[in-house]
Motif scaffolding. Sequence first.
Motif, mmCIF file in Angstrom:
data_model
loop_
_atom_site.group_PDB
_atom_site.id
_atom_site.type_symbol
_atom_site.label_atom_id
_atom_site.label_comp_id
_atom_site.label_asym_id
_atom_site.label_seq_id
_atom_site.Cartn_x
_atom_site.Cartn_y
_atom_site.Cartn_z
ATOM 1 N N MET A 125 0.691 -1.170 -0.009
ATOM 2 C CA MET A 125 -0.084 -0.033 0.239
ATOM 3 C C MET A 125 0.849 1.191 0.117
ATOM 4 O O MET A 125 1.894 1.214 0.726
ATOM 5 C CB MET A 125 -1.020 -0.104 1.229
ATOM 6 C CG MET A 125 -1.808 1.336 1.441
ATOM 7 S SD MET A 125 -3.151 0.991 2.559
ATOM 8 C CE MET A 125 -4.306 0.131 1.850
ATOM 9 N N ARG A 126 0.422 2.301 -0.649
ATOM 10 C CA ARG A 126 1.363 3.457 -0.818
ATOM 11 C C ARG A 126 0.782 4.301 0.411
ATOM 12 O O ARG A 126 -0.226 4.512 0.643
ATOM 13 C CB ARG A 126 0.923 4.165 -2.139
ATOM 14 C CG ARG A 126 1.666 5.606 -2.442
ATOM 15 C CD ARG A 126 1.301 6.215 -3.653
ATOM 16 N NE ARG A 126 2.325 5.636 -4.615
ATOM 17 C CZ ARG A 126 2.169 5.435 -5.877
ATOM 18 N NH1 ARG A 126 1.430 6.192 -6.417
ATOM 19 N NH2 ARG A 126 3.192 4.587 -6.588
ATOM 20 N N GLN A 127 1.992 5.187 0.871
ATOM 21 C CA GLN A 127 1.780 5.794 2.060
ATOM 22 C C GLN A 127 2.160 7.480 1.732
ATOM 23 O O GLN A 127 3.109 7.492 0.816
ATOM 24 C CB GLN A 127 2.565 5.345 3.264
ATOM 25 C CG GLN A 127 2.270 4.135 3.842
ATOM 26 C CD GLN A 127 0.946 3.906 4.175
ATOM 27 O OE1 GLN A 127 0.323 4.754 4.822
ATOM 28 N NE2 GLN A 127 0.310 2.534 3.768
ATOM 29 N N LEU A 128 1.416 8.020 1.964
ATOM 30 C CA LEU A 128 2.005 9.613 1.737
ATOM 31 C C LEU A 128 2.087 10.345 2.850
ATOM 32 O O LEU A 128 1.059 10.301 3.876
ATOM 33 C CB LEU A 128 0.719 10.266 0.750
ATOM 34 C CG LEU A 128 0.131 9.803 -0.510
ATOM 35 C CD1 LEU A 128 -0.840 10.646 -1.062
ATOM 36 C CD2 LEU A 128 1.280 9.600 -1.368
ATOM 37 N N LEU A 129 3.216 10.582 3.162
ATOM 38 C CA LEU A 129 3.532 11.289 4.632
ATOM 39 C C LEU A 129 3.993 12.974 4.001
ATOM 40 O O LEU A 129 4.632 13.343 3.175
ATOM 41 C CB LEU A 129 4.955 11.068 4.664
ATOM 42 C CG LEU A 129 5.053 9.558 4.991
ATOM 43 C CD1 LEU A 129 6.419 9.023 5.424
ATOM 44 C CD2 LEU A 129 4.366 8.945 5.609
ATOM 45 N N VAL A 130 2.861 13.865 4.669
ATOM 46 C CA VAL A 130 2.607 15.067 4.369
ATOM 47 C C VAL A 130 3.254 16.044 5.333
ATOM 48 O O VAL A 130 3.134 16.065 6.532
ATOM 49 C CB VAL A 130 1.086 15.411 4.211
ATOM 50 C CG1 VAL A 130 0.972 16.885 3.890
ATOM 51 C CG2 VAL A 130 0.341 14.449 3.499
ATOM 52 N N PHE A 131 4.059 17.166 4.828
ATOM 53 C CA PHE A 131 4.794 18.059 5.415
ATOM 54 C C PHE A 131 4.702 19.457 4.979
ATOM 55 O O PHE A 131 4.581 19.552 3.561
ATOM 56 C CB PHE A 131 6.436 17.717 5.496
ATOM 57 C CG PHE A 131 6.529 16.397 6.050
ATOM 58 C CD1 PHE A 131 6.698 15.955 7.276
ATOM 59 C CD2 PHE A 131 6.697 15.066 5.171
ATOM 60 C CE1 PHE A 131 7.001 14.839 7.911
ATOM 61 C CE2 PHE A 131 6.950 13.815 5.765
ATOM 62 C CZ PHE A 131 6.999 13.851 7.109
ATOM 63 N N ALA A 132 4.971 20.383 5.690
ATOM 64 C CA ALA A 132 4.729 21.850 5.322
ATOM 65 C C ALA A 132 6.290 22.193 4.759
ATOM 66 O O ALA A 132 6.265 23.329 3.999
ATOM 67 C CB ALA A 132 4.631 22.560 6.506
ATOM 68 N N THR A 180 0.487 21.441 -4.805
ATOM 69 C CA THR A 180 -0.387 22.362 -4.557
ATOM 70 C C THR A 180 -1.843 21.759 -4.198
ATOM 71 O O THR A 180 -2.236 21.050 -4.865
ATOM 72 C CB THR A 180 -0.346 23.146 -5.626
ATOM 73 O OG1 THR A 180 1.158 23.507 -6.011
ATOM 74 C CG2 THR A 180 -0.963 24.468 -5.320
ATOM 75 N N LEU A 181 -2.200 22.432 -3.167
ATOM 76 C CA LEU A 181 -3.398 22.046 -2.499
ATOM 77 C C LEU A 181 -4.617 22.601 -3.673
ATOM 78 O O LEU A 181 -4.384 23.758 -4.372
ATOM 79 C CB LEU A 181 -3.812 22.756 -1.207
ATOM 80 C CG LEU A 181 -2.791 22.295 -0.242
ATOM 81 C CD1 LEU A 181 -3.243 23.238 1.091
ATOM 82 C CD2 LEU A 181 -3.236 20.784 0.034
ATOM 83 N N GLN A 237 2.166 21.823 -0.335
ATOM 84 C CA GLN A 237 2.864 20.857 0.717
ATOM 85 C C GLN A 237 3.992 19.837 0.230
ATOM 86 O O GLN A 237 4.000 19.562 -1.221
ATOM 87 C CB GLN A 237 1.805 20.009 1.345
ATOM 88 C CG GLN A 237 0.667 20.702 1.878
ATOM 89 C CD GLN A 237 -0.393 19.870 2.462
ATOM 90 O OE1 GLN A 237 -1.052 19.091 1.563
ATOM 91 N NE2 GLN A 237 -1.205 19.923 3.479
ATOM 92 N N TRP A 238 4.795 19.484 1.067
ATOM 93 C CA TRP A 238 5.711 18.466 0.557
ATOM 94 C C TRP A 238 5.240 16.969 0.933
ATOM 95 O O TRP A 238 5.054 16.884 2.210
ATOM 96 C CB TRP A 238 7.048 18.992 1.112
ATOM 97 C CG TRP A 238 7.524 20.161 0.523
ATOM 98 C CD1 TRP A 238 7.514 21.539 1.155
ATOM 99 C CD2 TRP A 238 8.295 20.196 -0.797
ATOM 100 N NE1 TRP A 238 7.816 22.281 0.264
ATOM 101 C CE2 TRP A 238 8.609 21.802 -0.883
ATOM 102 C CE3 TRP A 238 8.790 19.407 -1.531
ATOM 103 C CZ2 TRP A 238 9.015 22.284 -1.855
ATOM 104 C CZ3 TRP A 238 9.625 19.865 -2.735
ATOM 105 C CH2 TRP A 238 9.784 21.290 -2.857
ATOM 106 N N LEU A 239 5.479 16.407 -0.109
ATOM 107 C CA LEU A 239 4.917 14.843 0.178
ATOM 108 C C LEU A 239 6.230 13.885 0.191
ATOM 109 O O LEU A 239 6.855 14.022 -0.825
ATOM 110 C CB LEU A 239 4.084 14.292 -0.723
ATOM 111 C CG LEU A 239 2.612 15.051 -1.058
ATOM 112 C CD1 LEU A 239 1.694 14.568 -2.056
ATOM 113 C CD2 LEU A 239 1.840 15.295 0.487
ATOM 114 N N VAL A 240 6.236 12.798 1.024
ATOM 115 C CA VAL A 240 7.254 11.863 0.924
ATOM 116 C C VAL A 240 6.192 10.549 0.386
ATOM 117 O O VAL A 240 5.244 10.338 1.071
ATOM 118 C CB VAL A 240 7.788 11.476 2.207
ATOM 119 C CG1 VAL A 240 8.681 10.178 2.081
ATOM 120 C CG2 VAL A 240 8.673 12.445 2.681
#
Length: 77
Positions: free
Chosen positions: A1-8, A36-37, A47-50
């Motif tokens: 499963m893909r995980q999206l880790l969200v950071f400012a 971009t939201l 936002q920055w995503l991993v």
Amino acid sequence: MRQLLVFAERDDAEEVAETLGEWFPELGVPRVVRETLAGEDDAEDAQWLVVADGIDEGRLAEVDALVERYDGWRESE
């Protein structure tokens, strides 16, 4: 499963990506992308995503703790 880790912050996303690469060497270093939201015109609101694929579900609590240290959150896709 893909995980999206969200950071400012980009630096936070890059540090978490490096850490995950060390924790899960079989997965390689996850990608860091800028998102971009929807409806946002100001690039500073992006936002920055991993993006991490294949993390063992048994270790998601450990990943969540790491993400929270950087004031981020995790979403599953």
